[in-house]
Design an enzyme around this catalytic site. Structure first.
Site, short mmCIF file in Angstrom:
data_model
loop_
_atom_site.label_atom_id
_atom_site.label_comp_id
_atom_site.label_asym_id
_atom_site.label_seq_id
_atom_site.Cartn_x
_atom_site.Cartn_y
_atom_site.Cartn_z
N ASP A 147 76.26 58.61 56.13
CA ASP A 147 76.67 58.01 57.40
C ASP A 147 77.62 56.84 57.14
O ASP A 147 77.69 56.30 56.03
CB ASP A 147 75.44 57.54 58.15
CG ASP A 147 75.63 57.51 59.66
OD1 ASP A 147 76.78 57.68 60.12
OD2 ASP A 147 74.63 57.33 60.37
N GLU B 8 83.36 53.73 57.96
CA GLU B 8 84.60 53.54 58.73
C GLU B 8 85.01 52.08 58.85
O GLU B 8 86.21 51.77 58.82
CB GLU B 8 84.43 54.12 60.15
CG GLU B 8 84.03 55.58 60.19
CD GLU B 8 82.52 55.77 60.29
OE1 GLU B 8 82.08 56.93 60.29
OE2 GLU B 8 81.79 54.75 60.34
N ASP C 198 78.70 60.04 67.00
CA ASP C 198 77.79 59.61 68.07
C ASP C 198 78.36 59.97 69.44
O ASP C 198 79.25 59.28 69.97
CB ASP C 198 77.55 58.10 67.98
CG ASP C 198 76.88 57.71 66.67
OD1 ASP C 198 76.40 58.60 65.96
OD2 ASP C 198 76.86 56.51 66.36
#
Length: 742
Positions: free
Chosen positions: A419, A422, A485
């Site tokens: 995960d 970024e 998400d």
């Protein structure tokens, strides 16, 4: 980034310098360099006090032509750079004929007429112009702040449409959009993206081609926006390099592009089954996990992977790779008990180290965390209190990080959800001296590469797989990626598909999404519709944020839908894994926008609410509670896989489906290998195999892969001279299949 104010004027403070006149060309055997003045030179004095642009034209591989334009060549290059390969020896040749110099590589050439105003004309094997960099196509700009931007501008033909540029949730066709390559954790409902890939695929009535901007930092695109007949791309740098990739079909473009930037690894067969997670902020322990697994088994919903999300670790200590001892006192025993039930295990990680974790001090002392220019460890409180960032440009930090993950593998974990990656700062200093602006997007590549390479080393051949959120060019080598998400709504379901289809046209072979949506709790209709979509995607995962995603939380019918489509996917595995092997070998994605299979059909070019799952199965997810769905069938007789209904295309269709159905049509002339095992995705696909024969199928050869993507069996299906009786012949040693006409 826009530099002009309409057609005639420049924006305030902007000065433009365009390649205008060729002053010299130096030609080699397989490349040439052109020198362009930025104004007309009428006398010797005009060569003074004026820039000269240097443009190198070359070919890294057959059918790919590179253009590198440089203003000031003395800038120190600190990286990072995309790791490109040249799988085929370049067949490029330079030809000079009077004032014309031309570089040809396979079916693509670039032509420069030195007696004419500056124009790089890219042409196909028939001599037709594909695109060109004309009067304003090669340039640099300075703005009022003194920033220096290199820019390229390529013509867009009449009817030409632009796709790709990563996983973008904005409209599928990118014409008219402003797109910046800049990694962001922005969800799925804005112009921000987790996966920014500076590669665009172009399709027009004349054919397809691609453009790859070889710059890992911020690339700013104006796609028919600043100038409606041009695609412009710019970088804040002294040099700009891009590649034009030949077609003529979109598949050909993807084959060449992925040969250059890397082909997707082949995920293990078990990863194509259903994944179930704990969800993010929900309460869970071993008893909860066991109840979920028991519940799936009791309801006959086959389960392949169980995933532990963030809170398997202690609060405020992510990622320290240590099980919370208060919640999981016996992690090794728990994982063994789950694996005894045939499950694979996935664990959530990210590349951030919280200050409270003992690993923070360990990493800091060893110099494994990114630092500021003043020598301090870069930290903030966003996500985890006082977190630092692992510096993957430091080989010792990579080995340290892998060592922590190896402990988990030894405990029984099979794969990782990688995960984040970024929000990477640009006010830092990297161990290898990388330029922070270029590293912002590229960091995710290093992160996923470090984890994937550990799995390749520690697991059996072909067993490595991730569930990754962020990526850039080349990241397709480390599958699988999921869409980030999203909200729990029909709109979010549609935007997720749109993002996945854009990613598939950016070189990525495998893609998934959170069934039911991540944020919030979906209503039962959204969840049931999303189940069918999710289980007819490359990879299928039940996951949410603050609520569980076990099907019985959404009613008995949701259980029935989950069971039906999980078992259907398992039976489709001989077909799906063949398509997965094609993605691995040729870069053609498993989930395919309609234009990939039907590029000559103008209607197919803008479709973003349906797709081809492999070459022969059309899927149109239902984005409504009442089951109303509109979709398009190309030419031929299409057969519904679930009902056997036959429909003649080309035609737009409006249908109404219950929650246990959706438009799922088999392509005319296809033969679909259909397995017998409903319980697992990685069984023996040749045992009790059925070949589903669609109308129009004649003299078709079908292969069934093994679990490594190699041919396990081949079957040739033919009809007699009257077009009636079907026969099948099998390769040596292959079990005889059952033939069934659709």
């Amino acid at each position: 980034m826009k530099f002009t104010d309409g057609f005639w004027l420049m924006r305030d403070g902007v000065e433009a310098s365009y390649a205008t006149e060729v002053r010299d060309v130096r030609a080699g055997v397989d490349s040439f360099t052109a020198y362009a003045a930025v104004k007309r030179v009428e006398r010797r004095g005009d060569t003074l006090n004026s820039p000269l642009l240097t443009t190198d034209c070359f070919s890294p591989a057959e059918g790919v032509i590179g253009v590198r334009t440089t203003h000031l060549a003395g800038k120190r290059r600190t990286g990072p750079d995309f790791a490109l390969t040249a799988p085929d020896a370049s067949a490029a040749r330079v030809r000079r004929d009077g004032d014309v110099v031309e570089l040809t590589s396979g079916a693509l050439s670039v032509r420069l007429d030195t007696a004419e105003p500056w124009t790089l004309s890219f042409r196909d094997g028939e001599g037709r112009e594909v695109t060109s960099a004309g009067r304003k196509g090669t340039a640099f700009f300075t703005d009022g702040d003194g920033a220096h931007h290199m820019a390229g501008q390529l013509t867009l033909g009449v009817g030409e449409q632009v796709y790709g540029l990563g996983e973008r949730f904005t409209p599928f066709v990118k014409n008219g959009q402003v797109v910046d390559m800049w990694q962001a954790d922005g969800g799925t409902s804005s112009d921000q993206a987790y996966k920014n890939v500076p590669f665009s695929l172009h399709l027009s009535p004349a054919g397809a081609y691609g453009v790859f901007v070889n710059h890992p930092g911020r690339v700013s695109y104006e796609i028919g926006s600043e100038s409606v007949g041009q695609m412009q791309f710019s970088v804040e740098d002294q040099s700009l390099e891009y590649y034009v990739v030949a077609g003529p079909t979109p598949k050909d473009v993807l084959r060449r592009y992925t040969a250059l930037t890397g082909r997707p690894a082949l995920p293990p067969a078990w990863s194509f089954g259903l994944w179930l997670t704990t969800s993010f902020t929900t309460q869970y322990d071993e008893a909860t996990v066991t109840s979920f697994v028991d519940g799936m088994a009791e309801r006959d919903i086959p389960l392949s992977v169980f995933h532990f999300d963030c809170f398997w670790m202690r609060e405020y200590q992510w990622s320290d790779f240590t099980w919370d001892p208060d919640v999981f006192p016996d992690p090794v025993g728990m994982l063994a008990r789950l694996k005894e039930r045939g499950l694979r295990i996935s664990a959530w990680i990210n590349p951030y180290i919280a200050q409270k974790s003992a690993l923070f001090e360990e990493a800091a002392a060893s110099g494994y965390l990114v630092r500021t220019a003043g020598g301090d460890i870069w930290q903030w409180d966003l996500w985890q209190a006082g977190m630092g960032l692992v510096d993957f440009t430091n080989p010792e930090a990579c080995a340290w990080f892998q060592g922590k993950l190896k402990v988990l593998l030894d405990q029984g974990v099979d794969c990782f959800k990688t995960d984040f990656g970024e929000r990477i700062p640009t006010d830092v200093v990297w161990h290898d001296g990388s330029e922070p602006e270029r590293m912002h997007n590229y960091y995710t590549h290093l992160y996923n590469q470090v984890v994937f390479e550990l799995l390749e080393k520690e697991r059996a051949i072909g067993e490595a797989v991730l569930f990754a959120r962020s990526a850039t060019a080349g990241g397709q080598q480390f599958p699988v990626h999921w869409g980030g998400d999203c909200f729990s709504s029909f709109g979010a379901m549609a935007e997720s598909l749109r993002g996945g289809l854009s990613l598939s046209l950016s070189g990525f072979g495998f893609w998934s999404h959170d069934i039911g949506g991540f944020e919030g709790t979906p209503d039962t209709a959204v969840f049931k519709r999303w189940l069918a979509f999710g289980l007819l995607s490359s990879h299928s995962r039940l996951h949410g944020s603050s609520s569980y995603r076990v099907p019985w939380e959404f009613g008995d019918e949701a259980v029935d839908v989950a069971r039906k489509f999980t078992k259907l996917k398992h039976r489709l595995m001989p077909y799906l894994y063949g398509a997965a092997a094609e993605a691995h070998a040729a870069g053609v994605p498993l989930m395919r926008p309609m234009l990939l299979e039907f590029p000559a059909d103008p209607t197919a070019r803008a479709l973003d609410r349906q797709y081809m799952l492999g070459p022969d199965v059309l899927v149109a997810p239902v984005f409504s509670a009442d089951g109303d769905v509109e979709f398009y069938l190309p030419e031929g007789t299409w057969t519904h896989l679930l009902t056997g209904e036959q429909v003649q295309g080309p035609a737009w269709r409006r249908e109404t489906h219950g929650f246990d159905s959706l438009p799922l049509y088999v392509r005319p002339g296809a033969v679909l290998p259909f397995g017998a095992d409903e319980q697992r995705p990685d069984g023996d696909w040749t045992e009790d195999l059925t070949l589903l024969v669609a109308p129009g199928a004649h003299d078709v050869t079908v292969t069934v892969p093994d679990h490594h993507g190699r041919q396990a069996a081949a079957y040739r299906v033919t009809r007699d001279a009257d077009g009636g009786v079907l026969t099948v012949s099998a390769s040596d040693g292959a079990p005889a299949p059952t033939l069934k006409e659709l």
